[in-house]
Design a protein around this motif. Structure first.
Motif, PDB file in Angstrom:
ATOM      1  N   ASP A   1       0.818  -1.209   0.000  1.00  0.00           N
ATOM      2  CA  ASP A   1       0.000   0.000   0.000  1.00  0.00           C
ATOM      3  C   ASP A   1       0.853   1.261   0.000  1.00  0.00           C
ATOM      4  OD1 ASP A   1      -2.435  -1.349  -0.017  1.00  0.00           O
ATOM      5  OD2 ASP A   1      -2.345  -1.673   2.157  1.00  0.00           O
ATOM      6  N   SER A   2       2.047   1.182   0.598  1.00  0.00           N
ATOM      7  CA  SER A   2       2.861   2.385   0.742  1.00  0.00           C
ATOM      8  C   SER A   2       3.703   2.722  -0.482  1.00  0.00           C
ATOM      9  CB  SER A   2       3.752   2.276   1.977  1.00  0.00           C
ATOM     10  OG  SER A   2       4.531   1.099   1.936  1.00  0.00           O
ATOM     11  N   PRO A   3       4.358   1.757  -1.151  1.00  0.00           N
ATOM     12  CA  PRO A   3       5.196   2.151  -2.299  1.00  0.00           C
ATOM     13  C   PRO A   3       4.336   2.663  -3.449  1.00  0.00           C
ATOM     14  CG  PRO A   3       5.072  -0.230  -2.154  1.00  0.00           C
ATOM     15  CD  PRO A   3       4.420   0.302  -0.917  1.00  0.00           C
ATOM     16  N   PRO A   4       4.868   3.574  -4.270  1.00  0.00           N
ATOM     17  CA  PRO A   4       4.105   4.151  -5.389  1.00  0.00           C
ATOM     18  C   PRO A   4       4.008   3.185  -6.570  1.00  0.00           C
ATOM     19  CG  PRO A   4       6.312   5.075  -5.321  1.00  0.00           C
ATOM     20  CD  PRO A   4       6.197   4.187  -4.118  1.00  0.00           C
ATOM     21  N   VAL A   5       3.186   2.144  -6.424  1.00  0.00           N
ATOM     22  CA  VAL A   5       3.096   1.114  -7.466  1.00  0.00           C
ATOM     23  C   VAL A   5       2.462   1.644  -8.742  1.00  0.00           C
ATOM     24  CG1 VAL A   5       3.073  -0.820  -5.855  1.00  0.00           C
ATOM     25  CG2 VAL A   5       0.926   0.295  -6.456  1.00  0.00           C
ATOM     26  N   SER A   6       1.809   2.814  -8.685  1.00  0.00           N
ATOM     27  CA  SER A   6       1.236   3.381  -9.913  1.00  0.00           C
ATOM     28  C   SER A   6       2.316   3.734 -10.926  1.00  0.00           C
ATOM     29  CB  SER A   6       0.413   4.628  -9.582  1.00  0.00           C
ATOM     30  OG  SER A   6       1.243   5.624  -8.998  1.00  0.00           O
ATOM     31  N   SER A   7       3.578   3.780 -10.471  1.00  0.00           N
ATOM     32  CA  SER A   7       4.679   4.070 -11.400  1.00  0.00           C
ATOM     33  C   SER A   7       4.875   2.942 -12.407  1.00  0.00           C
ATOM     34  CB  SER A   7       5.977   4.283 -10.617  1.00  0.00           C
ATOM     35  OG  SER A   7       5.919   5.440  -9.833  1.00  0.00           O
ATOM     36  N   ILE A   8       4.446   1.733 -12.053  1.00  0.00           N
ATOM     37  CA  ILE A   8       4.682   0.599 -12.957  1.00  0.00           C
ATOM     38  C   ILE A   8       3.872   0.733 -14.239  1.00  0.00           C
ATOM     39  CG2 ILE A   8       4.362  -1.887 -13.202  1.00  0.00           C
ATOM     40  CD1 ILE A   8       5.335  -2.172 -10.340  1.00  0.00           C
ATOM     41  N   PRO A   9       2.533   0.915 -14.190  1.00  0.00           N
ATOM     42  CA  PRO A   9       1.829   1.125 -15.463  1.00  0.00           C
ATOM     43  C   PRO A   9       2.278   2.393 -16.186  1.00  0.00           C
ATOM     44  CG  PRO A   9       0.352   1.448 -13.581  1.00  0.00           C
ATOM     45  CD  PRO A   9       1.599   0.826 -13.060  1.00  0.00           C
ATOM     46  N   ASP A  10       2.695   3.417 -15.429  1.00  0.00           N
ATOM     47  CA  ASP A  10       3.212   4.634 -16.075  1.00  0.00           C
ATOM     48  C   ASP A  10       4.502   4.322 -16.838  1.00  0.00           C
ATOM     49  OD1 ASP A  10       1.178   6.259 -15.170  1.00  0.00           O
ATOM     50  OD2 ASP A  10       2.225   6.771 -13.312  1.00  0.00           O
ATOM     51  N   LEU A  11       5.361   3.505 -16.229  1.00  0.00           N
ATOM     52  CA  LEU A  11       6.606   3.131 -16.913  1.00  0.00           C
ATOM     53  C   LEU A  11       6.303   2.298 -18.151  1.00  0.00           C
ATOM     54  CD1 LEU A  11       9.738   2.990 -16.922  1.00  0.00           C
ATOM     55  CD2 LEU A  11       9.523   0.862 -15.640  1.00  0.00           C
ATOM     56  N   ILE A  12       5.369   1.361 -18.035  1.00  0.00           N
ATOM     57  CA  ILE A  12       5.034   0.515 -19.187  1.00  0.00           C
ATOM     58  C   ILE A  12       4.493   1.371 -20.325  1.00  0.00           C
ATOM     59  CG2 ILE A  12       3.514  -1.335 -19.995  1.00  0.00           C
ATOM     60  CD1 ILE A  12       3.673  -2.519 -17.150  1.00  0.00           C
ATOM     61  N   SER A  13       3.616   2.330 -20.003  1.00  0.00           N
ATOM     62  CA  SER A  13       3.092   3.227 -21.039  1.00  0.00           C
ATOM     63  C   SER A  13       4.216   4.048 -21.660  1.00  0.00           C
ATOM     64  CB  SER A  13       2.039   4.154 -20.437  1.00  0.00           C
ATOM     65  OG  SER A  13       0.951   3.407 -19.915  1.00  0.00           O
ATOM     66  N   HIS A  14       5.173   4.445 -20.845  1.00  0.00           N
ATOM     67  CA  HIS A  14       6.324   5.206 -21.348  1.00  0.00           C
ATOM     68  C   HIS A  14       7.148   4.352 -22.312  1.00  0.00           C
ATOM     69  CE1 HIS A  14       9.702   8.022 -21.260  1.00  0.00           C
ATOM     70  NE2 HIS A  14      10.492   6.991 -21.034  1.00  0.00           N
ATOM     71  N   VAL A  15       7.355   3.092 -21.959  1.00  0.00           N
ATOM     72  CA  VAL A  15       8.181   2.206 -22.792  1.00  0.00           C
ATOM     73  C   VAL A  15       7.416   1.762 -24.030  1.00  0.00           C
ATOM     74  CG1 VAL A  15       9.474   0.033 -22.806  1.00  0.00           C
ATOM     75  CG2 VAL A  15       9.478   1.455 -20.764  1.00  0.00           C
ATOM     76  N   ASN A  16       6.073   1.762 -23.980  1.00  0.00           N
ATOM     77  CA  ASN A  16       5.285   1.379 -25.158  1.00  0.00           C
ATOM     78  C   ASN A  16       5.677   2.193 -26.383  1.00  0.00           C
ATOM     79  OD1 ASN A  16       3.833  -0.620 -23.900  1.00  0.00           O
ATOM     80  ND2 ASN A  16       2.013   0.632 -23.537  1.00  0.00           N
ATOM     81  N   THR A  17       5.897   3.471 -26.198  1.00  0.00           N
ATOM     82  CA  THR A  17       6.289   4.335 -27.321  1.00  0.00           C
ATOM     83  C   THR A  17       7.637   3.902 -27.883  1.00  0.00           C
ATOM     84  OG1 THR A  17       5.125   6.181 -26.277  1.00  0.00           O
ATOM     85  CG2 THR A  17       6.706   6.721 -28.006  1.00  0.00           C
ATOM     86  N   LEU A  18       8.557   3.555 -26.995  1.00  0.00           N
ATOM     87  CA  LEU A  18       9.889   3.140 -27.428  1.00  0.00           C
ATOM     88  C   LEU A  18       9.831   1.811 -28.176  1.00  0.00           C
ATOM     89  CD1 LEU A  18      12.955   3.604 -27.404  1.00  0.00           C
ATOM     90  CD2 LEU A  18      13.023   2.489 -25.168  1.00  0.00           C
ATOM     91  N   THR A  19       9.071   0.843 -27.665  1.00  0.00           N
ATOM     92  CA  THR A  19       8.987  -0.468 -28.332  1.00  0.00           C
ATOM     93  C   THR A  19       8.327  -0.348 -29.701  1.00  0.00           C
ATOM     94  OG1 THR A  19       6.888  -0.937 -27.177  1.00  0.00           O
ATOM     95  CG2 THR A  19       8.917  -1.734 -26.160  1.00  0.00           C
ATOM     96  N   LEU A  20       7.303   0.494 -29.790  1.00  0.00           N
ATOM     97  CA  LEU A  20       6.634   0.684 -31.082  1.00  0.00           C
ATOM     98  C   LEU A  20       7.578   1.324 -32.090  1.00  0.00           C
ATOM     99  CD1 LEU A  20       4.005   0.352 -32.633  1.00  0.00           C
ATOM    100  CD2 LEU A  20       3.273   2.568 -31.758  1.00  0.00           C
ATOM    101  N   THR A  21       8.361   2.286 -31.634  1.00  0.00           N
ATOM    102  CA  THR A  21       9.341   2.931 -32.519  1.00  0.00           C
ATOM    103  C   THR A  21      10.405   1.935 -32.970  1.00  0.00           C
ATOM    104  OG1 THR A  21       9.012   5.027 -31.366  1.00  0.00           O
ATOM    105  CG2 THR A  21      11.012   4.808 -32.697  1.00  0.00           C
ATOM    106  N   LEU A  22      10.924   1.158 -32.020  1.00  0.00           N
ATOM    107  CA  LEU A  22      11.984   0.203 -32.337  1.00  0.00           C
ATOM    108  C   LEU A  22      11.496  -0.872 -33.294  1.00  0.00           C
ATOM    109  CD1 LEU A  22      14.809  -0.926 -31.889  1.00  0.00           C
ATOM    110  CD2 LEU A  22      13.965  -2.062 -29.824  1.00  0.00           C
ATOM    111  N   SER A  23      10.248  -1.319 -33.135  1.00  0.00           N
ATOM    112  CA  SER A  23       9.724  -2.372 -34.009  1.00  0.00           C
ATOM    113  C   SER A  23       9.676  -1.934 -35.461  1.00  0.00           C
ATOM    114  CB  SER A  23       8.320  -2.778 -33.542  1.00  0.00           C
ATOM    115  OG  SER A  23       7.401  -1.711 -33.721  1.00  0.00           O
ATOM    116  N   GLN A  24       9.633  -0.622 -35.690  1.00  0.00           N
ATOM    117  CA  GLN A  24       9.605  -0.120 -37.063  1.00  0.00           C
ATOM    118  C   GLN A  24      10.978   0.374 -37.516  1.00  0.00           C
ATOM    119  OE1 GLN A  24       5.752   2.284 -37.624  1.00  0.00           O
ATOM    120  NE2 GLN A  24       5.863   2.011 -35.402  1.00  0.00           N
TER     121      GLN A  24
END
Length: 700
Positions: free
Chosen positions: A442-465
């Motif tokens: 409950d205490s650690p900021p676990v919301s950072s995980i989906p934020d990080l995944i969304s951040h990396v989504n842009t990078l993976t999509l760019t790299l795939s092309q």
């Protein structure tokens, strides 16, 4: 006059790289002569020997035909001092290089190979490896150019099992032909030691070679190098993790050299100092009595002090360490210290992070300042591994650090993007491990995980092309498998929002030319689907409803999930009429044009079915192989075999003509089982978790 650099300062790995590059070019095409590099390499090898990785690269240079001259190759093999044991691969590479052929090394070089094997025989990791290739070596005895060294090696490895009548006869014949070669006579005497009753006559009475060590000075130098290596290994590490590293200052170089050793001043009579501790028992018994050392910054390199501050944290101690680091930063920014000092400090922090599996805030402050001026090219692997220990924090704070990192790493090349993807994968895995070790999330900021995944989504999509290769796709899937390991854990899932991959990326991976990519993609999507079902069924240990982020993504996920099932299973590729189907987000004019083309090629085909398991370029071989195995098992009762590809109608006709009797459902279920047995479970797992008829069939 400045003294010449010590061979210890030479970068052996870089020298070998230069030689490898030069070996591929004829002498006239080289811009720089290779002789000085060969001399430096030989000098470094003579001074400190070669580690297993360097030894393997040098052996490759020696045993494969290239454009290096014989003198250069000879200089390398004469100074090939191994550090530690010699592996089987090295031995076999040398043995494989022996014999006749225009691609083989010259005979003088082969003689040096055999001589080297004799001199390192006592260092072989598996001495029996030469016994296994005894026949290969023996059959080379008719090669006069390497016979002396070959006889010596054979004499060394010959055992009773190797002495056979036909080999005795071969040696006798060779001895007569050569007029009593002393080397052959010496080998024959070794044979006679095992079977004196067989070898008779005066053949063994002639002059025989004395198989002594070829170069005692070389052996003496090898012993010195290996002893130095053993001593340095002992000195470079602490005797155990529960004693102070008193030799720290004189062992380390660069920034580590300025780190003070653990020293406690003004100790009280009833207190205990860290310097007195030399065992785990002493450490535990006196933990509360230990006096705080004077030079706390030694924590960056002393394991015992690291344990002490971990078990007895002290705000003042961390403040003092932070002040020391910030003072170092101030010296560099003001020009009073060499910027290279920062890289040395990163090495110190790296060792600390690897040892403690953590990065305190004071070190994060230092790293943030470091990234502002880092080129992104120096000690990249070390910097990224250090940053992978960043603790879970608010994404706003993390994002500032990641922007600095990406600005340094990214250089508009696919390679830099791949480096970054691998870093994010490692970071996510470390976060997963740390969360699994916690009782309270409950205490650690676990919301950072989906934020990080969304951040990396842009990078993976760019790299795939940017670089659409199978290797790139597999690297991207490593990241999403790390995401899947979070969503497959119910305890983590009840705290962390689901963040799905970009639809376009999913389609690109789905239509890739690799079955491994398709299988791994489907396996990841199966994990995501089970996670969605857990959240929506409210069967998690702590019930939670879909968040706003997840409600926005659920239809997107259902869309590309339905499209993949339409392609692989339902024979409705690119359909848009089904619920959630999006036709792989391809403009509808494209499928219409493809449909006309397919009909022109074969009027019995339709576009919707040619991506199913029977027709798919990735799955058709596995599908027909399953049918072939089933036919082979029932071969005695079959009048005909299926020509393939398999369809529902062709299976019916096959049964009527005396072929394999199998219905459509049995065929498709059988192909899924076949894929699982062959180590490609992704497609079966997705189908079993998505198609209701398969769920019921498997459960029954």
């Amino acid at each position: 006059m400045t003294s010449s650099p010590s061979p210890y300062d030479e970068d052996l790995e870089g020298l070998i790289g230069d030689i490898e590059t030069a070996s591929k070019l004829p002498t006239k095409r080289r811009l720089v002569g290779i002789k000085p590099t060969i001399e430096k390499t030989a000098s470094v090898l003579y001074e400190r020997g070669a580690l297993p990785e360097d030894l393997a690269r040098l052996v490759d240079l020696l045993t494969v035909r290239n454009h290096l001259d014989q003198a250069s190759l000879g200089a390398i093999v004469r100074n090939l001092y191994p550090l530690g044991k010699v592996g089987d691969e090295i031995v076999l590479r040398f043995v494989g290089a022996l014999g006749h052929g225009h691609l083989k090394p010259s005979f003088p070089l082969q003689g040096l190979f055999l001589r080297w094997l004799v001199m390192v025989y006592h260092l072989l990791d598996n001495p029996s490896i030469l016994s296994q290739v005894y026949a290969v070596l023996f059959n080379l005895l008719d090669t006069a150019a390497i016979r002396p060294q070959l006889c010596h090696l054979l004499a060394l490895i010959t055992r009773r099992k190797h002495v056979r009548p036909f080999r005795i006869q071969i040696i006798l014949n060779l001895s007569r032909q050569t007029g009593g070669d002393p080397n052959l006579t010496g080998l024959l005497r070794v044979f006679k030691n095992y079977y004196p009753e067989i070898i008779v006559g005066d053949v063994t009475k002639g002059r025989a070679a004395a198989f002594k060590h070829p170069d005692p000075q070389w052996r003496e130098r090898l012993n010195i190098i290996q002893q130095q290596h053993r001593d340095s290994q002992l000195d470079s590490g602490v005797r155990n993790g529960f004693s102070v590293n008193h030799a720290l200052g004189r062992q380390l170089k660069g920034a580590k050299a300025i780190l003070p050793t653990v020293h406690t001043q003004n100790a009280q009579e009833n207190s205990v100092t860290l310097e007195e501790i030399n065992s785990a028992e002493q450490f535990v018994q006196n933990l509360e009595k230990i006096e705080m050392p004077t030079q706390l910054v030694a924590v960056l390199a002393d394991p015992l002090l690291q344990k002490f501050l971990l078990l007895r944290p002290n705000a003042e101690a961390f403040s003092r360490i932070s002040s020391w680091l910030m003072a170092c930063l101030g010296d560099v920014t003001s020009g009073d210290a060499d910027p290279v000092f920062w890289l040395d400090m990163i090495e110190v922090i790296h060792d600390y992070a690897v040892s403690t599996k953590s990065l305190p805030p004071l070190l994060l402050t230092f790293l943030t300042e470091f990234l502002k001026s880092w080129s992104g090219r120096d000690k990249t692997a070390m910097v990224l591994e250090t940053l992978s220990f960043i603790p879970l924090m608010k994404f706003q704070d993390l994002h500032r650090l990641l922007q600095l990192l990406e600005h340094s790493i990214l250089d508009n090349t696919a390679d830099s993007q791949i480096v970054l993807i691998k870093f994010y994968t490692q970071l996510l895995r470390r976060w997963t491990i740390s969360m699994q070790a916690r009782d309270d999330l409950d205490s650690p900021p676990v919301s950072s995980i989906p934020d990080l995944i969304s951040h990396v989504n842009t990078l993976t999509l760019t790299l795939s092309q940017t670089l659409p290769t199978v290797g790139t796709y597999l690297t991207i899937l490593d990241f999403y498998e790390a995401c899947g390991s979070i969503y497959s854990n119910p305890n983590l899932l009840q705290h962390i929002d689901i963040a799905v991959p970009p639809p376009l990326l999913v389609y690109l991976l789905h239509f890739s030319p690799s079955l491994a990519v398709l299988s791994r993609l489907c396996g990841i999507l199966a994990i995501y689907k089970r996670a969605w079902e857990l959240v929506m069924s409210k069967s998690l240990p702590r019930n939670r409803s879909l968040t706003k982020r997840e409600r926005e993504q659920i239809n997107v996920f259902n869309g590309f999930l339905m499209d993949i099932c339409n392609c692989l299973w339902r024979g409705r590729a690119f359909a848009t009429s089904d619920l959630n189907a999006q036709g792989c987000r391809i403009p509808q004019a494209v499928p219409r044009a493809l449909e006309k083309y397919v009909k022109a090629v074969d009027s019995d085909l339709d576009l919707g079915s040619i991506f199913t398991i029977s027709y798919s370029p990735l799955l058709c071989l596995q599908a027909i192989s399953f049918v072939r195995e089933a036919e082979d098992n029932a071969a005695d009762h079959l009048l005909t075999r299926h020509a393939g590809p398999v369809t529902q109608g062709s299976l019916q006709q096959l049964g009527l003509r005396g072929g394999l009797k199998m219905n459509w459902a049995e065929y498709r279920s059988g192909v899924l089982r076949y894929l699982e047995e062959k180590g490609m479970p992704g497609v079966p797992h997705l189908m079993y978790n998505t198609m209701k008829n398969l769920m019921k069939a498997r459960n029954s």
